[in-house]
Scaffold this motif. Structure first.
Motif, PDB file in Angstrom:
ATOM      1  N   GLY A  43       0.767  -1.238   0.000  1.00  0.00           N
ATOM      2  CA  GLY A  43       0.000   0.000   0.000  1.00  0.00           C
ATOM      3  C   GLY A  43       0.798   1.288   0.000  1.00  0.00           C
ATOM      4  N   LYS A  44       2.025   1.253  -0.480  1.00  0.00           N
ATOM      5  CA  LYS A  44       2.844   2.476  -0.550  1.00  0.00           C
ATOM      6  C   LYS A  44       3.181   2.769  -2.004  1.00  0.00           C
ATOM      7  CE  LYS A  44       4.887   1.827   3.944  1.00  0.00           C
ATOM      8  NZ  LYS A  44       4.672   2.842   4.856  1.00  0.00           N
ATOM      9  N   ASP A  45       3.075   4.032  -2.379  1.00  0.00           N
ATOM     10  CA  ASP A  45       3.459   4.453  -3.729  1.00  0.00           C
ATOM     11  C   ASP A  45       4.966   4.614  -3.804  1.00  0.00           C
ATOM     12  OD1 ASP A  45       0.784   4.533  -4.360  1.00  0.00           O
ATOM     13  OD2 ASP A  45       0.623   6.704  -4.234  1.00  0.00           O
ATOM     14  N   ILE A  46       5.510   4.341  -4.971  1.00  0.00           N
ATOM     15  CA  ILE A  46       6.926   4.572  -5.250  1.00  0.00           C
ATOM     16  C   ILE A  46       6.966   5.496  -6.458  1.00  0.00           C
ATOM     17  CG2 ILE A  46       9.098   3.537  -5.994  1.00  0.00           C
ATOM     18  CD1 ILE A  46       8.119   0.914  -4.634  1.00  0.00           C
ATOM     19  N   ASN A  47       7.402   6.728  -6.256  1.00  0.00           N
ATOM     20  CA  ASN A  47       7.474   7.715  -7.333  1.00  0.00           C
ATOM     21  C   ASN A  47       8.913   8.198  -7.472  1.00  0.00           C
ATOM     22  OD1 ASN A  47       4.680   7.565  -7.727  1.00  0.00           O
ATOM     23  ND2 ASN A  47       4.305   9.104  -6.186  1.00  0.00           N
ATOM     24  N   LEU A  48       9.537   7.832  -8.570  1.00  0.00           N
ATOM     25  CA  LEU A  48      10.919   8.228  -8.852  1.00  0.00           C
ATOM     26  C   LEU A  48      10.926   9.292  -9.939  1.00  0.00           C
ATOM     27  CD1 LEU A  48      12.499   4.659  -9.042  1.00  0.00           C
ATOM     28  CD2 LEU A  48      12.502   6.223  -7.087  1.00  0.00           C
ATOM     29  N   TYR A  49      11.812  10.256  -9.809  1.00  0.00           N
ATOM     30  CA  TYR A  49      11.922  11.346 -10.775  1.00  0.00           C
ATOM     31  C   TYR A  49      13.331  11.415 -11.334  1.00  0.00           C
ATOM     32  CZ  TYR A  49       7.529  12.943  -8.802  1.00  0.00           C
ATOM     33  OH  TYR A  49       6.226  13.009  -8.380  1.00  0.00           O
ATOM     34  N   LEU A  50      13.430  11.731 -12.615  1.00  0.00           N
ATOM     35  CA  LEU A  50      14.698  12.023 -13.276  1.00  0.00           C
ATOM     36  C   LEU A  50      14.728  13.535 -13.457  1.00  0.00           C
ATOM     37  CD1 LEU A  50      17.224  10.978 -14.795  1.00  0.00           C
ATOM     38  CD2 LEU A  50      15.803  10.906 -16.857  1.00  0.00           C
ATOM     39  N   LYS A  51      15.686  14.194 -12.786  1.00  0.00           N
ATOM     40  CA  LYS A  51      15.728  15.658 -12.832  1.00  0.00           C
ATOM     41  C   LYS A  51      17.054  16.149 -13.399  1.00  0.00           C
ATOM     42  CE  LYS A  51      12.400  16.538  -9.216  1.00  0.00           C
ATOM     43  NZ  LYS A  51      12.049  17.388  -8.091  1.00  0.00           N
ATOM     44  N   ASP A  52      16.983  17.237 -14.164  1.00  0.00           N
ATOM     45  CA  ASP A  52      18.203  17.828 -14.707  1.00  0.00           C
ATOM     46  C   ASP A  52      18.869  18.714 -13.655  1.00  0.00           C
ATOM     47  OD1 ASP A  52      16.823  20.251 -14.688  1.00  0.00           O
ATOM     48  OD2 ASP A  52      16.642  20.381 -16.863  1.00  0.00           O
ATOM     49  N   GLU A  53      19.956  19.386 -14.049  1.00  0.00           N
ATOM     50  CA  GLU A  53      20.743  20.204 -13.114  1.00  0.00           C
ATOM     51  C   GLU A  53      19.919  21.317 -12.471  1.00  0.00           C
ATOM     52  OE1 GLU A  53      21.695  20.325 -16.632  1.00  0.00           O
ATOM     53  OE2 GLU A  53      22.524  18.333 -16.320  1.00  0.00           O
ATOM     54  N   SER A  54      18.910  21.804 -13.173  1.00  0.00           N
ATOM     55  CA  SER A  54      18.088  22.893 -12.638  1.00  0.00           C
ATOM     56  C   SER A  54      16.965  22.389 -11.738  1.00  0.00           C
ATOM     57  CB  SER A  54      17.479  23.714 -13.791  1.00  0.00           C
ATOM     58  OG  SER A  54      16.461  22.970 -14.441  1.00  0.00           O
ATOM     59  N   GLY A  55      16.802  21.059 -11.669  1.00  0.00           N
ATOM     60  CA  GLY A  55      15.744  20.490 -10.850  1.00  0.00           C
ATOM     61  C   GLY A  55      14.462  20.216 -11.610  1.00  0.00           C
ATOM     62  N   LYS A  56      14.483  20.455 -12.921  1.00  0.00           N
ATOM     63  CA  LYS A  56      13.289  20.207 -13.738  1.00  0.00           C
ATOM     64  C   LYS A  56      13.125  18.709 -13.973  1.00  0.00           C
ATOM     65  CE  LYS A  56      11.086  21.227 -18.105  1.00  0.00           C
ATOM     66  NZ  LYS A  56      11.228  21.744 -19.444  1.00  0.00           N
ATOM     67  N   ALA A  57      11.901  18.214 -13.825  1.00  0.00           N
ATOM     68  CA  ALA A  57      11.618  16.799 -14.054  1.00  0.00           C
ATOM     69  C   ALA A  57      11.733  16.483 -15.538  1.00  0.00           C
ATOM     70  CB  ALA A  57      10.234  16.444 -13.533  1.00  0.00           C
ATOM     71  N   MET A  58      12.637  15.590 -15.865  1.00  0.00           N
ATOM     72  CA  MET A  58      12.844  15.146 -17.238  1.00  0.00           C
ATOM     73  C   MET A  58      12.349  13.720 -17.434  1.00  0.00           C
ATOM     74  SD  MET A  58      13.945  17.911 -18.345  1.00  0.00           S
ATOM     75  CE  MET A  58      14.261  17.504 -20.035  1.00  0.00           C
ATOM     76  N   GLY A  59      11.766  13.182 -16.378  1.00  0.00           N
ATOM     77  CA  GLY A  59      11.208  11.841 -16.445  1.00  0.00           C
ATOM     78  C   GLY A  59      10.661  11.434 -15.102  1.00  0.00           C
ATOM     79  N   GLY A  60       9.915  10.352 -15.122  1.00  0.00           N
ATOM     80  CA  GLY A  60       9.382   9.838 -13.869  1.00  0.00           C
ATOM     81  C   GLY A  60       8.845   8.438 -14.041  1.00  0.00           C
ATOM     82  N   LEU A  61       8.871   7.703 -12.946  1.00  0.00           N
ATOM     83  CA  LEU A  61       8.293   6.370 -12.872  1.00  0.00           C
ATOM     84  C   LEU A  61       7.421   6.350 -11.631  1.00  0.00           C
ATOM     85  CD1 LEU A  61       7.888   3.402 -13.540  1.00  0.00           C
ATOM     86  CD2 LEU A  61      10.145   2.931 -12.556  1.00  0.00           C
ATOM     87  N   PHE A  62       6.122   6.219 -11.824  1.00  0.00           N
ATOM     88  CA  PHE A  62       5.160   6.252 -10.726  1.00  0.00           C
ATOM     89  C   PHE A  62       4.542   4.869 -10.575  1.00  0.00           C
ATOM     90  CE2 PHE A  62       4.341  10.811 -12.348  1.00  0.00           C
ATOM     91  CZ  PHE A  62       5.557  11.236 -11.842  1.00  0.00           C
ATOM     92  N   CYS A  63       4.680   4.304  -9.387  1.00  0.00           N
ATOM     93  CA  CYS A  63       4.243   2.938  -9.118  1.00  0.00           C
ATOM     94  C   CYS A  63       3.312   2.900  -7.912  1.00  0.00           C
ATOM     95  CB  CYS A  63       5.436   2.043  -8.816  1.00  0.00           C
ATOM     96  SG  CYS A  63       6.763   2.089 -10.028  1.00  0.00           S
ATOM     97  N   ASP A  73       2.733   2.281 -13.201  1.00  0.00           N
ATOM     98  CA  ASP A  73       1.593   3.000 -13.766  1.00  0.00           C
ATOM     99  C   ASP A  73       2.006   3.997 -14.840  1.00  0.00           C
ATOM    100  OD1 ASP A  73      -1.002   3.879 -14.132  1.00  0.00           O
ATOM    101  OD2 ASP A  73      -0.992   5.180 -12.373  1.00  0.00           O
ATOM    102  N   VAL A  74       2.897   4.902 -14.513  1.00  0.00           N
ATOM    103  CA  VAL A  74       3.341   5.953 -15.439  1.00  0.00           C
ATOM    104  C   VAL A  74       4.862   5.904 -15.515  1.00  0.00           C
ATOM    105  CG1 VAL A  74       3.481   8.452 -15.826  1.00  0.00           C
ATOM    106  CG2 VAL A  74       1.373   7.445 -14.900  1.00  0.00           C
ATOM    107  N   PHE A  75       5.393   5.846 -16.741  1.00  0.00           N
ATOM    108  CA  PHE A  75       6.846   5.830 -16.937  1.00  0.00           C
ATOM    109  C   PHE A  75       7.139   6.649 -18.193  1.00  0.00           C
ATOM    110  CE2 PHE A  75      10.687   2.676 -16.913  1.00  0.00           C
ATOM    111  CZ  PHE A  75      11.542   3.713 -16.604  1.00  0.00           C
ATOM    112  N   TRP A  76       7.810   7.782 -17.992  1.00  0.00           N
ATOM    113  CA  TRP A  76       8.128   8.655 -19.117  1.00  0.00           C
ATOM    114  C   TRP A  76       9.506   9.265 -18.902  1.00  0.00           C
ATOM    115  CZ3 TRP A  76       9.064  13.996 -18.888  1.00  0.00           C
ATOM    116  CH2 TRP A  76       9.248  14.616 -20.131  1.00  0.00           C
ATOM    117  N   ILE A  77      10.260   9.369 -19.989  1.00  0.00           N
ATOM    118  CA  ILE A  77      11.562  10.040 -19.982  1.00  0.00           C
ATOM    119  C   ILE A  77      11.615  10.935 -21.217  1.00  0.00           C
ATOM    120  CG2 ILE A  77      14.066   9.735 -20.156  1.00  0.00           C
ATOM    121  CD1 ILE A  77      13.767   7.149 -18.580  1.00  0.00           C
ATOM    122  N   ALA A  78      12.055  12.170 -21.031  1.00  0.00           N
ATOM    123  CA  ALA A  78      12.171  13.124 -22.136  1.00  0.00           C
ATOM    124  C   ALA A  78      13.084  12.559 -23.232  1.00  0.00           C
ATOM    125  CB  ALA A  78      12.716  14.455 -21.625  1.00  0.00           C
ATOM    126  N   ASP A  79      12.764  12.889 -24.470  1.00  0.00           N
ATOM    127  CA  ASP A  79      13.499  12.349 -25.620  1.00  0.00           C
ATOM    128  C   ASP A  79      15.012  12.465 -25.477  1.00  0.00           C
ATOM    129  OD1 ASP A  79      11.126  11.645 -26.833  1.00  0.00           O
ATOM    130  OD2 ASP A  79      11.070  13.393 -28.159  1.00  0.00           O
TER     131      ASP A  79
END
Length: 146
Positions: A43-63, A73-79
């Motif tokens: 019952g716990k979510d696992i949300n991982l983020y891929l962030k660039d040097e400025s802290g902007k989210a360039m991807g994420g994996l939400f479980c 559930d959601v998995f996206w990474i910028a081109d």
């Protein structure tokens, strides 16, 4: 669609702000009872983020985790960050965290135009295919033991 009246009950597209939440909450509560509360495990979510040097989210994996399964559930990474190994690292970490919580398997779905080969290369096996979409698009259902 016009409303359908059936035994003094209305079937309609009309809703208010709480209708959707009420239906979803009631389904969740039913499912919790029907599974003897296993639905809530772990019952716990696992949300991982891929962030660039400025802290902007360039991807994420939400479980989500339920019934001792890890649902991707959601998995996206910028081109510009694809094909550099970030996805493998993120997925491996989500699986590790899920296993740490007690999950015994992971599962997800993806489309032909997304990443079925990525998941297969990461050890996932296809257990179902929906091929009813137009233009040869298929939806794959995949799983992996953790």
């Amino acid at each position: 669609m016009s409303d359908i009246i059936f035994e003094n009950i209305k079937i309609t597209l009309e809703s208010n702000d709480t209708d959707y939440e009420e239906v979803c909450n009631n389904l969740y509560q039913y499912n919790v009872r029907a599974t003897n509360e296993l639905l809530k495990k772990p019952g716990k979510d696992i949300n991982l983020y891929l962030k660039d040097e400025s802290g902007k989210a360039m991807g994420g994996l939400f479980c989500e985790t339920w019934l001792y399964g890890l649902y991707l559930d959601v998995f996206w990474i910028a081109d510009e960050y694809r094909h550099k190994g970030y996805g493998k690292v993120m997925l491996t970490e989500a699986e590790r965290l899920g296993k740490e919580l007690g999950c015994t398997f992971a599962h997800t779905c993806t489309f032909t135009y997304q990443s079925p080969e990525f998941y297969k290369n990461m050890g996932y096996e296809i257990f179902g295919v929906n091929d009813e979409y137009p233009d040869g698009i298929k939806q794959y259902f995949l799983k992996k033991k953790l």
